[in-house]
Design an enzyme around this catalytic site. Structure first.
Site, PDB file in Angstrom:
ATOM      1  N   LYS A  11       4.894  -2.887  -9.303  1.00  0.00           N
ATOM      2  CA  LYS A  11       4.492  -3.854  -8.280  1.00  0.00           C
ATOM      3  C   LYS A  11       3.362  -3.252  -7.454  1.00  0.00           C
ATOM      4  O   LYS A  11       3.181  -2.031  -7.377  1.00  0.00           O
ATOM      5  CB  LYS A  11       5.669  -4.232  -7.370  1.00  0.00           C
ATOM      6  N   ALA A  95       3.500   6.763  -5.750  1.00  0.00           N
ATOM      7  CA  ALA A  95       2.272   5.983  -5.807  1.00  0.00           C
ATOM      8  C   ALA A  95       2.356   4.681  -5.031  1.00  0.00           C
ATOM      9  O   ALA A  95       1.344   4.021  -4.823  1.00  0.00           O
ATOM     10  CB  ALA A  95       1.919   5.677  -7.269  1.00  0.00           C
ATOM     11  N   GLY A  96       3.567   4.263  -4.617  1.00  0.00           N
ATOM     12  CA  GLY A  96       3.723   2.968  -3.979  1.00  0.00           C
ATOM     13  C   GLY A  96       3.764   1.825  -4.974  1.00  0.00           C
ATOM     14  O   GLY A  96       3.555   0.671  -4.618  1.00  0.00           O
ATOM     15  N   ASP A 134      13.767  -2.097  -2.191  1.00  0.00           N
ATOM     16  CA  ASP A 134      12.861  -2.943  -2.976  1.00  0.00           C
ATOM     17  C   ASP A 134      13.362  -3.207  -4.393  1.00  0.00           C
ATOM     18  O   ASP A 134      12.707  -3.925  -5.145  1.00  0.00           O
ATOM     19  CB  ASP A 134      11.444  -2.358  -3.007  1.00  0.00           C
TER      20      ASP A 134
END
Length: 293
Positions: A11, A95-96, A134
């Site tokens: 994502k 990395a997010g 998440d």
């Protein structure tokens, strides 16, 4: 059926704004999360015990979210059969991009089918939240607005395909370190997510680009200079907008079309960056019967 192959897609955040903090220390967020075409692959095979093996350092072990997801589902369901998980990583860590969370969601959905549990979506979502704020997003994927600590999900309209380039500096950052850095100098600002979604729905992409933003970008950049360098490299490569995703350190650039994104990714790779040309997706998890899919 004794085996499944599962694609777990990354994502990106098309916006991330901090709106407050709970008494327990968790930050309240307002975000747009978007599935993209960079993915890990998992092979799930019935076995006597739950085991995990991977082809990258740190992929195996009880701290791995995929392993934790399998053990949690087995414990909560009371299933007596195990699973051998083979994990092939392509989504970079720290990395997010949500690689670990995507893997966990892939295991929950894949084993629900492999073990024939018939768990309802709400039951899987409750388990996903136990694994991480998440993880529930990856059970549905696509485009979603996420509030609270990330668990309050509202599906957003699927906008026209976005052509993106992800650039990952060598340095990684832990999410707690980035939030601690935000506390030293950050301040609450109004979220722009509502306006961003309205601009996208109206097809006003220049305005939508200007409304994108990430409150964690400045503190993360102070900890990792490579973020600022990656942002500048994206802009020089013709990105309509460039911003950090999640808590970093990956940076995404939004390009006018597929050709522009492909050229930019190639140029960034030639300049020594780890870069991927990706596009938006409607789903985060894809399950294939058998091992040869």
């Amino acid at each position: 059926m004794s085996a499944l192959k599962v694609a777990a897609y990354a994502k990106v955040n098309l916006g991330l704004f901090i709106t407050g903090q709970r008494p327990d220390g968790y930050h309240l967020l307002d975000m747009v999360m978007q599935s993209v075409s960079l993915c890990d692959w998992l092979l799930l095979e019935k076995a006597e015990e739950i085991t995990l093996q991977g082809d990258t350092a740190g992929a195996a072990g009880m701290d791995n979210l995929a392993m934790r997801a399998a053990c949690l589902l087995a414990r909560e369901s009371g299933v007596k059969v195990g699973c051998r998980i083979t994990l092939k990583k392509y989504i970079p860590a720290q990395a997010g991009l949500g690689g670990g969370s995507a893997d966990a969601a892939a295991v929950l959905l894949g084993l629900n089918r492999l073990w024939k549990l018939q768990a309802r979506p709400a039951e899987l979502a409750a388990l996903a939240l136990k694994l991480g704020a998440d993880v529930p997003f990856f059970l549905q994927g696509g485009t979603a607005r996420a509030r609270g600590i990330g668990e309050q999900l509202t599906p957003a309209p699927h906008f026209p395909r976005l052509e993106l380039v992800i650039v990952k500096p060598e340095q990684g950052l832990s999410t707690p370190a980035v939030f601690r850095a935000w506390h030293h100098g950050g301040r609450l600002q109004p979220s722009r997510i509502e306006a961003y979604l309205a601009a996208m729905a109206a097809g006003d992409y220049p305005l939508a680009g200007r409304l994108m933003g990430n409150d964690l970008e400045a503190p993360a950049s102070a900890l990792c200079p490579g973020i600022g360098q990656a942002l500048e490299a994206q802009r020089r490569s013709g990105a309509l907008q460039a911003m950090m995703t999640g808590s970093g350190t990956a940076v995404l650039g939004w390009y006018a079309d597929s050709s522009a994104a492909a050229r930019a990714a190639a140029a960034l790779q030639c300049a020594g960056w780890r870069a991927w040309h990706v596009h938006s997706r409607k789903r985060a998890i894809e399950i294939y019967d058998g091992i040869h899919a």
